[in-house]
Enzyme design. Structure first.
Site, mmCIF file in Angstrom:
data_model
loop_
_atom_site.group_PDB
_atom_site.id
_atom_site.type_symbol
_atom_site.label_atom_id
_atom_site.label_comp_id
_atom_site.label_asym_id
_atom_site.label_seq_id
_atom_site.Cartn_x
_atom_site.Cartn_y
_atom_site.Cartn_z
ATOM 1 N N HIS A 198 0.839 -1.195 0.000
ATOM 2 C CA HIS A 198 0.000 0.000 0.000
ATOM 3 C C HIS A 198 0.878 1.251 0.000
ATOM 4 O O HIS A 198 0.397 2.364 0.173
ATOM 5 C CB HIS A 198 -0.901 -0.044 1.241
ATOM 6 C CG HIS A 198 -2.063 0.890 1.201
ATOM 7 N ND1 HIS A 198 -2.231 1.901 2.120
ATOM 8 C CD2 HIS A 198 -3.110 0.974 0.353
ATOM 9 C CE1 HIS A 198 -3.335 2.571 1.847
ATOM 10 N NE2 HIS A 198 -3.891 2.039 0.788
ATOM 11 N N LYS A 205 3.326 4.317 -1.190
ATOM 12 C CA LYS A 205 3.473 5.261 -2.297
ATOM 13 C C LYS A 205 4.813 5.954 -2.091
ATOM 14 O O LYS A 205 4.968 6.777 -1.186
ATOM 15 C CB LYS A 205 2.360 6.305 -2.327
ATOM 16 C CG LYS A 205 0.960 5.728 -2.556
ATOM 17 C CD LYS A 205 0.256 5.417 -1.273
ATOM 18 C CE LYS A 205 -1.150 4.893 -1.519
ATOM 19 N NZ LYS A 205 -1.781 4.414 -0.275
ATOM 20 N N ASP A 211 17.299 10.304 -7.535
ATOM 21 C CA ASP A 211 18.735 10.469 -7.290
ATOM 22 C C ASP A 211 19.133 10.269 -5.830
ATOM 23 O O ASP A 211 20.236 10.663 -5.427
ATOM 24 C CB ASP A 211 19.204 11.850 -7.757
ATOM 25 C CG ASP A 211 19.121 12.017 -9.268
ATOM 26 O OD1 ASP A 211 19.027 10.981 -9.964
ATOM 27 O OD2 ASP A 211 19.112 13.169 -9.752
ATOM 28 N N HIS A 250 -9.032 11.538 1.900
ATOM 29 C CA HIS A 250 -8.127 10.397 1.800
ATOM 30 C C HIS A 250 -6.820 10.617 2.568
ATOM 31 O O HIS A 250 -5.905 9.801 2.493
ATOM 32 C CB HIS A 250 -7.831 10.108 0.321
ATOM 33 C CG HIS A 250 -7.327 8.733 0.053
ATOM 34 N ND1 HIS A 250 -6.033 8.478 -0.375
ATOM 35 C CD2 HIS A 250 -7.928 7.519 0.160
ATOM 36 C CE1 HIS A 250 -5.862 7.182 -0.537
ATOM 37 N NE2 HIS A 250 -6.996 6.569 -0.225
ATOM 38 N N LYS A 260 -4.029 10.810 5.595
ATOM 39 C CA LYS A 260 -3.697 9.925 6.710
ATOM 40 C C LYS A 260 -2.636 10.626 7.555
ATOM 41 O O LYS A 260 -1.441 10.496 7.310
ATOM 42 C CB LYS A 260 -3.182 8.586 6.183
ATOM 43 C CG LYS A 260 -4.070 7.968 5.085
ATOM 44 C CD LYS A 260 -3.237 7.189 4.108
ATOM 45 C CE LYS A 260 -3.928 6.920 2.791
ATOM 46 N NZ LYS A 260 -5.219 6.336 2.830
ATOM 47 N N ASP A 275 0.187 17.312 20.147
ATOM 48 C CA ASP A 275 0.677 18.556 20.761
ATOM 49 C C ASP A 275 1.246 19.469 19.676
ATOM 50 O O ASP A 275 0.716 19.542 18.579
ATOM 51 C CB ASP A 275 1.693 18.238 21.868
ATOM 52 C CG ASP A 275 1.111 17.296 22.924
ATOM 53 O OD1 ASP A 275 -0.127 17.250 23.046
ATOM 54 O OD2 ASP A 275 1.882 16.609 23.603
#
Length: 487
Positions: A231, A233, A238, A407, A409, A414
């Site tokens: 899952h 991404k 470089d 979408h 996450k 604090d």
């Protein structure tokens, strides 16, 4: 005494039903022993047993292919020694800096130690941290970084669609490969199942190296991997610039193409932290592609000076028993002193995370939860809402994002540390998927995520403690909650 004579009596019209009952009993016993021996959490174990007990015989196949599994794979731990020493130098400097920073230093070092002990990934630094919001900003930044790459380009995605943005990215990768840049593209075999030979052939002919991660195959009838997905991404250019976060390569995430595109966040970072994103990619690539001897390995981990932002890269997956992202969320919430702001598209908490959130709210912490009004899964939406009353009763404040599918996450604790990545707040991300998150220590990323959270609240509606729901909706939510350990 068991009536054997009746069981074997052909004069009885119930002969077949009796033997069917015995077979069903044997099936239940065998299935239960199989699931129990996996040593999963009791609630999850019981959920699987009860769910499959009423699916005679087919339950074996369902659990075989979709049940929770662990995966053992060879680790790719061959960082050049100079790079490793540089990272350790970073760690010593950061440790001293954090210990001198004030009242949160003890909790921060314990959290960093938890991640390092369970993953082997130490505290390191980033020279820059840039929050990217939605597809336009994210895809523009990624395409620019790829266009400027001169040595290598590495990409790993759950979803890579052959649509407008997918075609644009593919054509750019072809151009870079033809210019002599080493390009590797790794995609999930199910999430990117729309990629066909017609779309891939121009890349392969140009020299782009390509691999599927756990592509469904007949060989998996023996050892199914359909439930173990990458899952992640990740984009690395470089070894200097890295990207990770919630956005996949699909027009569903590009508001320039679709007005209803997902609302999402991504992170661009530079500096030594990119080395650890690189290591995650390399491990996944070696595992999925079979390429073992990668030449010029040092060129993928260029030595850099330390940055000013303390960060830690957190990989998690079924090849690690520690459920480290799950543990990290718990530790962050438990350490909170004044606020916990959580954004997630799929809120299906484990018993432990639900307890942590309600406990934080009960002790006076400002706990806020932002979820989509409607996700792309009705079952998950219903399951999430089944927890709302309990959360609000403890003092958790909940908002539902209106309009587009949320979408993002992220979590902010604090003013001192925050997390962004690919993991949803559910059992699948905690226990089944291969995920990656970035933990940032300090107020840089925490400030950016806090401002974005407050901005998103403008487009959201507060869920009231005495929300009005009909009995059909309540029943649907209650039933969906039963499947929470399986989602």
């Amino acid at each position: 005494m068991f009536p054997y004579n009746e069981l074997f009596s052909f004069s009885s019209g119930t002969f077949f039903m009796k033997w069917l009952g015995v077979a069903w009993l044997v099936y239940i016993i065998c299935l239960s022993l199989w699931i129990i021996l996996q040593k999963r959490p009791p609630v999850s174990t019981l959920s699987w047993i009860l769910a499959l007990a009423f699916i005679p015989y087919a339950g074996f196949l369902i659990y075989h292919f979709l049940g929770p599994q662990k995966l053992k794979r060879q680790q790719f731990r061959r960082l050049p020694s100079k790079t490793a020493l540089k990272e350790y130098s970073d760690y010593l400097q950061l440790r001293n800096r954090i210990l001198a920073s004030g009242s949160h230093s003890g909790e921060l070092m314990q959290l960093a130690s938890l991640i390092r002990t369970t993953t082997g990934f130490p505290l390191t630094t980033a020279k820059s941290l840039d929050l990217l919001v939605d597809g336009k900003q994210t895809f523009t930044a990624i395409l620019d970084a790829i266009a400027n790459a001169t040595h290598h380009i590495h990409l790993e995605y759950y979803i890579f669609d052959p649509d407008k943005i997918g075609t644009t990215l593919r054509d750019l990768l072809i151009t870079k490969a033809q210019a002599g840049v080493k390009v590797r593209l790794l995609v999930d075999g199910i999430g990117s199942s729309r990629l066909k030979n017609k779309f891939l052939s121009p890349m392969l002919q140009a020299g782009v190296q390509f691999a599927f991660f756990h592509k469904p195959h007949i060989s998996q009838l023996i050892k199914p991997l359909v439930n173990l997905r990458t899952h992640r991404k990740i984009v690395i250019c470089d070894g200097l610039v890295g990207f990770t976060g919630g956005l996949n390569i699909t027009d569903d995430e590009d508001e320039r193409v679709q007005d209803s595109a997902y609302h999402d966040t991504h992170l661009q970072l530079t500096g030594n932290a990119v080395h650890w994103l690189q290591l995650i990619f390399m491990e996944d690539w070696v595992y999925a592609s079979g390429e073992r001897n990668i030449p010029d390995l040092a060129g993928y981990f260029p030595i850099q000076s330390s940055g000013q932002h303390p960060v830690q890269i957190i990989p998690s997956g079924p090849d690690n028993d520690w459920e480290i992202i799950h543990r990290t969320y718990l530790a962050m919430i438990q350490n909170a002193r004044n606020r916990v702001w959580l954004t997630t598209p799929y809120f299906v908490p484990t018993e432990a995370t639900l307890f942590a959130l309600t406990s934080a709210a009960l002790r006076g912490i400002d706990v806020r939860l932002l979820v989509p009004e409607k996700s792309d899964s009705r079952l998950v939406t219903a399951a999430a809402r089944s927890y709302f009353d309990e959360l609000m009763h403890a003092g958790v404040k909940i908002w539902e994002y209106k309009g587009r599918m949320l979408h993002s996450k992220t979590i902010v604790i604090d003013q001192h540390y925050s997390l962004i990545g690919t993991a949803n707040f559910d059992s699948r991300s905690f226990r089944l998927n291969f995920e990656v998150c970035v933990m940032a220590y300090g107020d840089k990323l925490a400030g950016m995520l806090s401002r974005q959270f407050e901005c998103d609240l403008i487009s959201s509606e507060r869920v009231l403690p005495k929300r009005t729901t009909g009995w059909i909706q309540k029943l649907a939510e209650a039933i969906a909650r039963l499947f929470s350990p399986l989602l």
